[in-house]
Design a protein around this motif. Structure first.
Motif, short mmCIF file in Angstrom:
data_model
loop_
_atom_site.label_atom_id
_atom_site.label_comp_id
_atom_site.label_asym_id
_atom_site.label_seq_id
_atom_site.Cartn_x
_atom_site.Cartn_y
_atom_site.Cartn_z
N GLY A 89 0.75 -1.25 0.00
CA GLY A 89 0.00 0.00 0.00
C GLY A 89 0.78 1.29 0.00
N THR A 90 2.09 1.24 0.26
CA THR A 90 2.88 2.46 0.41
C THR A 90 4.27 2.27 -0.18
OG1 THR A 90 1.72 3.03 2.47
CG2 THR A 90 3.83 4.12 2.09
N LEU A 91 4.84 3.35 -0.67
CA LEU A 91 6.23 3.36 -1.14
C LEU A 91 6.87 4.67 -0.69
CD1 LEU A 91 8.40 1.91 -3.01
CD2 LEU A 91 7.66 3.54 -4.76
N VAL A 92 8.10 4.60 -0.19
CA VAL A 92 8.84 5.80 0.22
C VAL A 92 10.07 5.94 -0.67
CG1 VAL A 92 9.97 7.02 2.11
CG2 VAL A 92 8.04 5.49 2.58
N VAL A 93 10.20 7.10 -1.32
CA VAL A 93 11.25 7.34 -2.31
C VAL A 93 12.16 8.47 -1.85
CG1 VAL A 93 11.73 7.94 -4.72
CG2 VAL A 93 9.66 6.64 -4.15
N TYR A 94 13.48 8.24 -1.89
CA TYR A 94 14.45 9.32 -1.80
C TYR A 94 14.91 9.61 -3.23
CZ TYR A 94 14.91 8.85 3.29
OH TYR A 94 14.66 8.83 4.65
N GLY A 95 14.71 10.84 -3.68
CA GLY A 95 15.04 11.20 -5.04
C GLY A 95 16.21 12.17 -5.11
N SER A 96 17.19 11.86 -5.99
CA SER A 96 18.33 12.75 -6.19
C SER A 96 18.35 13.37 -7.58
CB SER A 96 19.63 11.98 -5.95
OG SER A 96 19.69 11.51 -4.61
N CYS A 97 17.26 13.16 -8.34
CA CYS A 97 17.07 13.93 -9.57
C CYS A 97 16.42 15.26 -9.19
CB CYS A 97 16.19 13.15 -10.55
SG CYS A 97 14.57 12.72 -9.87
N GLU A 98 16.11 16.07 -10.19
CA GLU A 98 15.46 17.35 -9.88
C GLU A 98 14.04 17.12 -9.35
OE1 GLU A 98 16.93 20.59 -9.88
OE2 GLU A 98 18.49 19.07 -9.78
N GLU A 99 13.61 17.99 -8.44
CA GLU A 99 12.37 17.76 -7.71
C GLU A 99 11.14 17.74 -8.62
OE1 GLU A 99 10.26 18.74 -3.50
OE2 GLU A 99 12.11 19.75 -4.05
N GLU A 100 11.14 18.53 -9.68
CA GLU A 100 9.98 18.55 -10.58
C GLU A 100 9.77 17.18 -11.22
OE1 GLU A 100 8.25 21.03 -14.47
OE2 GLU A 100 10.25 21.48 -13.67
N CYS A 106 6.60 10.19 -9.17
CA CYS A 106 5.90 9.58 -8.03
C CYS A 106 4.38 9.65 -8.21
CB CYS A 106 6.32 10.26 -6.73
SG CYS A 106 8.03 9.94 -6.25
N GLU A 107 3.91 10.76 -8.72
CA GLU A 107 2.47 10.91 -8.97
C GLU A 107 1.98 9.91 -10.01
OE1 GLU A 107 2.18 14.98 -10.09
OE2 GLU A 107 2.62 15.73 -8.06
N LYS A 108 2.78 9.69 -11.05
CA LYS A 108 2.41 8.73 -12.09
C LYS A 108 2.36 7.31 -11.54
CE LYS A 108 1.56 7.62 -16.43
NZ LYS A 108 0.37 8.09 -17.16
N PHE A 109 3.29 6.96 -10.67
CA PHE A 109 3.30 5.64 -10.05
C PHE A 109 2.02 5.43 -9.23
CE2 PHE A 109 4.52 2.60 -6.70
CZ PHE A 109 5.13 1.61 -7.45
N GLU A 110 1.64 6.43 -8.47
CA GLU A 110 0.39 6.37 -7.70
C GLU A 110 -0.80 6.16 -8.63
OE1 GLU A 110 -0.46 9.64 -5.18
OE2 GLU A 110 0.98 9.07 -3.64
N GLU A 111 -0.82 6.91 -9.72
CA GLU A 111 -1.93 6.83 -10.67
C GLU A 111 -2.03 5.45 -11.31
OE1 GLU A 111 -2.69 8.48 -15.16
OE2 GLU A 111 -1.76 9.87 -13.73
N LEU A 112 -0.90 4.87 -11.67
CA LEU A 112 -0.89 3.58 -12.35
C LEU A 112 -1.27 2.42 -11.44
CD1 LEU A 112 2.36 3.86 -14.53
CD2 LEU A 112 0.00 3.79 -15.36
N TYR A 113 -0.79 2.47 -10.18
CA TYR A 113 -0.89 1.28 -9.33
C TYR A 113 -1.71 1.47 -8.05
CZ TYR A 113 2.89 -0.05 -12.44
OH TYR A 113 3.64 -0.32 -13.55
N GLY A 114 -2.15 2.71 -7.80
CA GLY A 114 -2.95 2.94 -6.60
C GLY A 114 -2.18 2.76 -5.31
N ILE A 115 -0.88 2.98 -5.36
CA ILE A 115 -0.02 2.84 -4.19
C ILE A 115 0.41 4.23 -3.74
CG2 ILE A 115 2.20 1.95 -3.36
CD1 ILE A 115 1.87 -0.30 -5.46
N LYS A 116 0.22 4.53 -2.49
CA LYS A 116 0.57 5.85 -1.96
C LYS A 116 2.09 6.02 -1.92
CE LYS A 116 -0.16 9.84 0.05
NZ LYS A 116 -0.75 10.96 -0.72
N VAL A 117 2.57 7.14 -2.50
CA VAL A 117 4.01 7.39 -2.55
C VAL A 117 4.36 8.62 -1.71
CG1 VAL A 117 6.00 7.86 -4.01
CG2 VAL A 117 4.15 6.41 -4.86
N GLN A 118 5.32 8.44 -0.82
CA GLN A 118 5.91 9.55 -0.09
C GLN A 118 7.31 9.75 -0.65
OE1 GLN A 118 5.87 8.32 4.00
NE2 GLN A 118 3.70 7.79 3.95
N TYR A 119 7.72 10.99 -0.88
CA TYR A 119 9.04 11.21 -1.46
C TYR A 119 9.72 12.42 -0.84
CZ TYR A 119 6.87 14.92 -4.30
OH TYR A 119 6.21 16.05 -4.71
#
Length: 383
Positions: A63-74, A80-93
């Protein structure tokens, strides 16, 4: 009599014919010939679909995924939003530089507060892999990578993009100061550039770590470190993030920035700084592989594996060029950003970078460089 014999002979021939056709239930059954190899494809495809279906279901159960991102924030946010949309899994980043992620994961020592790492150069990834802090995973979508060099051989990380190291200069400020733009690495040591150059921090930025490795590989160990000592005399600011210099060139606060040229394209195309010029060092330069990986011991391992599959798909990487990131993409079914080529960048026009040497020695190299520079300098503080 002759007619009778002829009739009997005809009857015997008919009976023999039916017996030869195998109409009897005692006739042995024949085995069907194997299907052609091509007919096996639907079964293989079905197995792959089954694996992905099972992985998606297991990830959704977490149900959840936590991402540390080192690319640009945009780009991080929209991925992360697209992943949520595709799979219905809440992403915190959270957006952190590669050095910050490395330090955080090392401190947590096997009990990571995030599940996956997304973006940033591979040198810190390799350090974490060597320390046993990343989880190996053999991704299905890795089959789309265009080169075996774009992944860790054991599956500890996978490449998602490629960026070219170079210089970004403010043409207006150079003209005002009656200076020519530097064209190669030795040019940056000229005394007229004193106080005009920005670079990222060796302690916090994967970009700066790549600069260390590049100089050592170009000039040799001792000469490479001496180059960085000499370069330090002309550097005004060391930024926390690798993209920091590029964000200050257009305003003129930074006149010459060392970093990835796709960050300069972002400033020109997205932020309207037409006074920025890009310089590819004439004697050769290196490149980054921006990566993604799973943290060992993460709380959501199935969601993390699904993220890796997603990150190696057009669903994810094609978002980059529409969100201020113009790196070259590394999978064969992605759409390359045309604007990078328009600015003269060529993903193959780079030096033969020794990733193994960088992987095995970057920690030692950083320590040696910081000692040579007198690491107590306030410009290198990370807080």
């Amino acid at each position: 009599m002759k007619k009778l014999i002829a009739i009997l002979l005809s009857l015997l021939m008919v009976v023999g014919l039916f017996a030869g056709c195998g109409s009897s239930g005692n006739t042995p059954e024949t085995t069907a010939a194997p299907a052609p190899a091509a007919d096996d494809a639907p079964e293989t495809e079905a197995a792959e679909v089954s694996y992905m279906d099972e992985l998606i279901a297991a990830a959704q159960a977490e149900g959840t995924l936590v991402v540390y991102g080192s690319c640009e924030e945009e780009y991080l946010a929209v991925a992360c939003e697209k992943f949520e949309e595709l799979y219905g899994i809440k992403v915190q980043y959270q957006r952190l530089s590669t050095g910050e992620v490395q330090s955080k994961i090392e401190e947590e020592n096997g009990s990571p507060s995030a599940d996956v790492w997304f973006g940033g150069t591979t040198d810190p990834y390799n350090v974490c892999a060597a320390e046993g802090l990343l989880e190996a995973y053999e991704a299905e979508n890795a089959s789309h990578l265009m080169n075996a060099a774009y992944r860790d051989v054991d599956g500890y990380w996978y490449g998602i993009y490629k960026g070219i190291l170079g210089f970004m200069v403010n043409a207006d400020e150079l003209e005002r100061k009656n200076l020519e733009a530097p064209q190669d690495w030795p040019d940056l040591l000229k005394p007229e550039y004193e106080g005009l150059i920005w670079l990222s921090n060796y302690n916090t930025a994967g970009t700066a770590k790549l600069v260390i490795n590049t100089m050592i590989q170009k000039y040799g160990h001792d000469e490479g470190i001496q180059y960085l000592v000499d370069l330090d005399k002309n550097i005004e600011v060391y930024t926390k993030s690798g993209s920091g210099p590029s964000k200050n060139v257009g305003t003129g606060e930074c006149v010459i920035g060392i970093g990835f040229l796709h960050d300069g394209i972002t400033q020109i195309v997205d932020n309207g700084y037409g006074n920025i010029e890009l310089v590819i060092p004439s004697s050769g330069t290196s490149y980054e592989i921006g990566a993604t990986a799973i943290f060992k011991g993460c709380a959501h391992p199935n969601a993390a594996k699904l993220w890796i599959e997603y990150a190696l798909s057009p669903d994810c990487v094609n978002l980059a060029q529409d969100n201020g990131s113009y790196q070259f993409l590394l999978i064969d079914n992605a759409t390359q950003p045309a604007v990078a080529a328009e600015f003269g960048l060529d993903p193959e026009n780079v030096m033969d970078y020794d990733f193994e040497d960088a992987k095995n020695n970057i920690g030692t190299y950083i320590e040696e460089v910081m000692n040579a520079l007198g690491g107590g300098d306030a410009r290198f503080q990370t807080e």
